[in-house]
Design a protein around this motif. Structure first.
Motif, PDB file in Angstrom:
ATOM      1  N   LYS A  40      72.541  -3.372  26.099  1.00 32.34           N
ATOM      2  CA  LYS A  40      73.786  -3.844  26.710  1.00 32.34           C
ATOM      3  C   LYS A  40      73.494  -4.708  27.928  1.00 32.34           C
ATOM      4  O   LYS A  40      74.156  -5.728  28.158  1.00 32.34           O
ATOM      5  CB  LYS A  40      74.662  -2.652  27.090  1.00 32.34           C
ATOM      6  N   ASP A  41      72.496  -4.329  28.698  1.00 32.68           N
ATOM      7  CA  ASP A  41      72.117  -5.111  29.869  1.00 32.68           C
ATOM      8  C   ASP A  41      71.481  -6.437  29.475  1.00 32.68           C
ATOM      9  O   ASP A  41      71.765  -7.490  30.073  1.00 32.68           O
ATOM     10  CB  ASP A  41      71.147  -4.313  30.746  1.00 32.68           C
ATOM     11  N   TYR A  42      70.624  -6.402  28.459  1.00 31.71           N
ATOM     12  CA  TYR A  42      69.923  -7.619  28.047  1.00 31.71           C
ATOM     13  C   TYR A  42      70.866  -8.653  27.440  1.00 31.71           C
ATOM     14  O   TYR A  42      70.700  -9.860  27.649  1.00 31.71           O
ATOM     15  CB  TYR A  42      68.816  -7.288  27.047  1.00 31.71           C
ATOM     16  N   VAL A  43      71.864  -8.201  26.679  1.00 31.24           N
ATOM     17  CA  VAL A  43      72.790  -9.131  26.033  1.00 31.24           C
ATOM     18  C   VAL A  43      73.515  -9.983  27.072  1.00 31.24           C
ATOM     19  O   VAL A  43      73.826 -11.153  26.835  1.00 31.24           O
ATOM     20  CB  VAL A  43      73.792  -8.369  25.132  1.00 31.24           C
ATOM     21  N   LYS A  44      73.749  -9.419  28.242  1.00 34.45           N
ATOM     22  CA  LYS A  44      74.413 -10.161  29.312  1.00 34.45           C
ATOM     23  C   LYS A  44      73.581 -11.356  29.767  1.00 34.45           C
ATOM     24  O   LYS A  44      74.109 -12.313  30.344  1.00 34.45           O
ATOM     25  CB  LYS A  44      74.676  -9.240  30.506  1.00 34.45           C
ATOM     26  N   LYS A  45      72.260 -11.308  29.521  1.00 34.26           N
ATOM     27  CA  LYS A  45      71.355 -12.331  30.046  1.00 34.26           C
ATOM     28  C   LYS A  45      71.064 -13.457  29.055  1.00 34.26           C
ATOM     29  O   LYS A  45      70.327 -14.380  29.377  1.00 34.26           O
ATOM     30  CB  LYS A  45      70.023 -11.679  30.449  1.00 34.26           C
ATOM     31  N   VAL A  46      71.602 -13.359  27.824  1.00 35.97           N
ATOM     32  CA  VAL A  46      71.251 -14.345  26.801  1.00 35.97           C
ATOM     33  C   VAL A  46      72.462 -15.185  26.408  1.00 35.97           C
ATOM     34  O   VAL A  46      73.610 -14.837  26.682  1.00 35.97           O
ATOM     35  CB  VAL A  46      70.651 -13.662  25.548  1.00 35.97           C
ATOM     36  N   ASP A  47      72.167 -16.286  25.710  1.00 36.51           N
ATOM     37  CA  ASP A  47      73.208 -17.218  25.287  1.00 36.51           C
ATOM     38  C   ASP A  47      73.602 -17.010  23.821  1.00 36.51           C
ATOM     39  O   ASP A  47      74.765 -17.198  23.455  1.00 36.51           O
ATOM     40  CB  ASP A  47      72.713 -18.660  25.479  1.00 36.51           C
ATOM     41  N   VAL A  48      72.631 -16.647  22.996  1.00 36.64           N
ATOM     42  CA  VAL A  48      72.856 -16.468  21.554  1.00 36.64           C
ATOM     43  C   VAL A  48      72.204 -15.166  21.113  1.00 36.64           C
ATOM     44  O   VAL A  48      71.089 -14.851  21.535  1.00 36.64           O
ATOM     45  CB  VAL A  48      72.251 -17.645  20.744  1.00 36.64           C
ATOM     46  N   VAL A  49      72.911 -14.414  20.273  1.00 36.99           N
ATOM     47  CA  VAL A  49      72.390 -13.147  19.756  1.00 36.99           C
ATOM     48  C   VAL A  49      72.015 -13.300  18.287  1.00 36.99           C
ATOM     49  O   VAL A  49      72.802 -13.791  17.478  1.00 36.99           O
ATOM     50  CB  VAL A  49      73.429 -12.020  19.903  1.00 36.99           C
ATOM     51  N   ILE A  50      70.780 -12.893  17.971  1.00 37.81           N
ATOM     52  CA  ILE A  50      70.323 -12.852  16.579  1.00 37.81           C
ATOM     53  C   ILE A  50      70.282 -11.393  16.154  1.00 37.81           C
ATOM     54  O   ILE A  50      69.588 -10.579  16.768  1.00 37.81           O
ATOM     55  CB  ILE A  50      68.922 -13.475  16.427  1.00 37.81           C
ATOM     56  N   GLU A  51      71.038 -11.057  15.117  1.00 36.46           N
ATOM     57  CA  GLU A  51      71.019  -9.693  14.589  1.00 36.46           C
ATOM     58  C   GLU A  51      70.230  -9.692  13.287  1.00 36.46           C
ATOM     59  O   GLU A  51      70.591 -10.364  12.328  1.00 36.46           O
ATOM     60  CB  GLU A  51      72.435  -9.177  14.333  1.00 36.46           C
ATOM     61  N   LEU A  52      69.143  -8.942  13.265  1.00 34.76           N
ATOM     62  CA  LEU A  52      68.262  -8.897  12.110  1.00 34.76           C
ATOM     63  C   LEU A  52      68.619  -7.693  11.241  1.00 34.76           C
ATOM     64  O   LEU A  52      68.608  -6.550  11.698  1.00 34.76           O
ATOM     65  CB  LEU A  52      66.813  -8.795  12.599  1.00 34.76           C
ATOM     66  N   LEU A  53      68.954  -7.956   9.971  1.00 36.10           N
ATOM     67  CA  LEU A  53      69.276  -6.905   9.017  1.00 36.10           C
ATOM     68  C   LEU A  53      68.236  -6.889   7.903  1.00 36.10           C
ATOM     69  O   LEU A  53      67.591  -7.900   7.618  1.00 36.10           O
ATOM     70  CB  LEU A  53      70.664  -7.133   8.401  1.00 36.10           C
ATOM     71  N   ASP A  54      68.078  -5.739   7.274  1.00 33.79           N
ATOM     72  CA  ASP A  54      67.202  -5.615   6.114  1.00 33.79           C
ATOM     73  C   ASP A  54      67.996  -6.080   4.892  1.00 33.79           C
ATOM     74  O   ASP A  54      69.047  -5.518   4.576  1.00 33.79           O
ATOM     75  CB  ASP A  54      66.778  -4.144   5.949  1.00 33.79           C
ATOM     76  N   ALA A  55      67.509  -7.113   4.212  1.00 34.83           N
ATOM     77  CA  ALA A  55      68.239  -7.682   3.077  1.00 34.83           C
ATOM     78  C   ALA A  55      68.465  -6.678   1.953  1.00 34.83           C
ATOM     79  O   ALA A  55      69.367  -6.847   1.133  1.00 34.83           O
ATOM     80  CB  ALA A  55      67.486  -8.906   2.536  1.00 34.83           C
ATOM     81  N   ARG A  56      67.653  -5.614   1.916  1.00 41.20           N
ATOM     82  CA  ARG A  56      67.842  -4.586   0.891  1.00 41.20           C
ATOM     83  C   ARG A  56      69.019  -3.677   1.214  1.00 41.20           C
ATOM     84  O   ARG A  56      69.629  -3.082   0.331  1.00 41.20           O
ATOM     85  CB  ARG A  56      66.572  -3.733   0.754  1.00 41.20           C
ATOM     86  N   ILE A  57      69.351  -3.574   2.523  1.00 40.37           N
ATOM     87  CA  ILE A  57      70.431  -2.684   2.956  1.00 40.37           C
ATOM     88  C   ILE A  57      71.231  -3.349   4.086  1.00 40.37           C
ATOM     89  O   ILE A  57      71.267  -2.848   5.201  1.00 40.37           O
ATOM     90  CB  ILE A  57      69.890  -1.309   3.412  1.00 40.37           C
ATOM     91  N   PRO A  58      71.906  -4.454   3.794  1.00 41.68           N
ATOM     92  CA  PRO A  58      72.608  -5.180   4.861  1.00 41.68           C
ATOM     93  C   PRO A  58      73.670  -4.360   5.580  1.00 41.68           C
ATOM     94  O   PRO A  58      73.853  -4.516   6.793  1.00 41.68           O
ATOM     95  CB  PRO A  58      73.240  -6.364   4.110  1.00 41.68           C
ATOM     96  N   ARG A  59      74.372  -3.505   4.857  1.00 33.16           N
ATOM     97  CA  ARG A  59      75.390  -2.684   5.519  1.00 33.16           C
ATOM     98  C   ARG A  59      74.753  -1.486   6.218  1.00 33.16           C
ATOM     99  O   ARG A  59      75.094  -1.178   7.363  1.00 33.16           O
ATOM    100  CB  ARG A  59      76.434  -2.200   4.507  1.00 33.16           C
ATOM    101  N   SER A  60      73.847  -0.819   5.557  1.00 36.66           N
ATOM    102  CA  SER A  60      73.227   0.378   6.131  1.00 36.66           C
ATOM    103  C   SER A  60      72.401   0.057   7.367  1.00 36.66           C
ATOM    104  O   SER A  60      72.253   0.898   8.254  1.00 36.66           O
ATOM    105  CB  SER A  60      72.351   1.071   5.088  1.00 36.66           C
ATOM    106  N   SER A  61      71.846  -1.149   7.434  1.00 36.69           N
ATOM    107  CA  SER A  61      70.995  -1.511   8.576  1.00 36.69           C
ATOM    108  C   SER A  61      71.764  -2.219   9.683  1.00 36.69           C
ATOM    109  O   SER A  61      71.168  -2.617  10.689  1.00 36.69           O
ATOM    110  CB  SER A  61      69.830  -2.394   8.119  1.00 36.69           C
ATOM    111  N   ALA A  62      73.074  -2.363   9.527  1.00 33.72           N
ATOM    112  CA  ALA A  62      73.892  -3.004  10.562  1.00 33.72           C
ATOM    113  C   ALA A  62      74.309  -1.955  11.583  1.00 33.72           C
ATOM    114  O   ALA A  62      75.076  -1.047  11.271  1.00 33.72           O
ATOM    115  CB  ALA A  62      75.114  -3.658   9.928  1.00 33.72           C
ATOM    116  N   ASN A  63      73.800  -2.068  12.779  1.00 30.04           N
ATOM    117  CA  ASN A  63      74.060  -1.100  13.841  1.00 30.04           C
ATOM    118  C   ASN A  63      75.402  -1.411  14.515  1.00 30.04           C
ATOM    119  O   ASN A  63      75.548  -2.456  15.130  1.00 30.04           O
ATOM    120  CB  ASN A  63      72.933  -1.176  14.876  1.00 30.04           C
ATOM    121  N   PRO A  64      76.394  -0.523  14.400  1.00 27.55           N
ATOM    122  CA  PRO A  64      77.696  -0.784  15.027  1.00 27.55           C
ATOM    123  C   PRO A  64      77.609  -0.915  16.542  1.00 27.55           C
ATOM    124  O   PRO A  64      78.467  -1.551  17.160  1.00 27.55           O
ATOM    125  CB  PRO A  64      78.545   0.427  14.617  1.00 27.55           C
TER     126      PRO A  64
END
Length: 301
Positions: free
Chosen positions: A26-50
């Motif tokens: 949460k602290d680091y996100v405040k310091k960046v301009d763009v967020v890249i969220e990396l998901l496992d292509a085998r489990i795109p929903r299961s690996s998506a962290n809410p």
């Protein structure tokens, strides 16, 4: 074999270091301009962290489907279309080979252009665009950064969650990446998702119920890769009537026998799990776009 209804409790955990990592992110996100969220292509929903969805907020956001070399191509296309329909920039890559990394850099540059233009309009001296790569353990964050940087810029470990420390990594002249620890979420309510996280190695092998995980994996393999399963282990139809029968048959075919001709079931389970993870049972995507979550009380929420 009923592949639709059986879902078993797998894991209930939230280690202290995961809670700490969430606060740090949460602290680091405040310091960046763009967020890249990396998901496992085998489990795109299961690996998506809410938790990640929550902290991203209004930041420009790219979803990257990694490990496409282990996933079903048609399923990856369906997931790409799913995220695109939501207005999210999405890319499918293979961080190990570097496939897709140039497209990722271009996407970051495109999404950051309005930010740079705003700096210019205000007379602010332009700096490097800062981005962060977020994802669950063992999804390939450090491998991707190494590929983008062209060198072993981050230290990696064989066990999920063991990348140590955080550091900025310079990518070209105008882009900096921040590595972060992999983060699971506070409560794994969807036990089907928990099982799939275990199957793919996002959860350490010593903290979940191997029997429950493998029962679900065998059901899914029977449904999605029946022919490959039968060919690899030289099975007959009669072996697929139940997960217990199937596991016993594979154990015998692989020589997992102890005194008295009894099958060492744990050894058989680990053989199958390793075969799945190394794609010896085919290119499988375990999460379907139209699949509903399954919660521990058996009721969708």
């Amino acid at each position: 074999m009923d592949t639709k209804k059986e879902v078993f409790p797998v894991v209930h955990w939230f280690p202290g270091h995961m809670a700490k990592a969430t606060r740090m992110i949460k602290d680091y996100v405040k310091k960046v301009d763009v967020v890249i969220e990396l998901l496992d292509a085998r489990i795109p929903r299961s690996s998506a962290n809410p938790v990640i969805t929550e902290v991203v907020g209004q930041k420009p956001h790219i979803i990257v489907l990694n490990k496409v070399d282990l996933a079903d191509a048609k399923a990856t296309k369906a997931w790409t279309e799913f995220f695109t329909a939501q207005g999210i920039t999405v890319l499918a890559i293979d961080s190990k080979t570097g496939k897709g990394k140039k497209q990722l850099v271009k996407a970051v540059e495109r999404l950051s252009k309005p930010i740079i233009d705003k700096w210019t309009a205000k007379g602010i001296r332009s700096r490097s665009v800062r981005t962060i790569i977020l994802g669950i353990p063992n999804v390939g964050k450090s491998t991707l950064i190494n590929s983008l940087a062209g060198a072993a810029a981050t230290r990696t470990a064989d066990k999920p969650g063991h990348t140590r420390g955080q550091q900025w990594v310079k990518i070209g002249k105008n882009l900096e990446l921040l590595d972060t620890p992999g983060v699971l979420w506070p409560k794994l309510e969807d036990q089907r998702a928990a099982a799939r996280l275990a199957m793919t190695g996002a959860i350490s092998d010593d903290v979940y119920d191997l029997e429950a995980v493998m029962k679900q994996l065998l059901m899914q393999l029977t449904e999605q890769a029946r022919d490959v399963l039968m060919a690899r282990y030289k099975l007959k139809e009669e072996h697929l009537v139940s997960t217990d029968t199937l596991l016993d048959a594979i154990g015998r075919k692989r020589g997992c026998l102890v005194s008295g001709g009894v099958v060492d079931l744990d050894k058989a389970r680990r053989i199958i799990l390793n075969d799945y993870r190394s794609a010896k049972l085919g290119l499988l995507t375990l999460d379907a776009v139209d699949e509903e979550p399954y919660y521990t009380d058996g009721e969708d929420k």
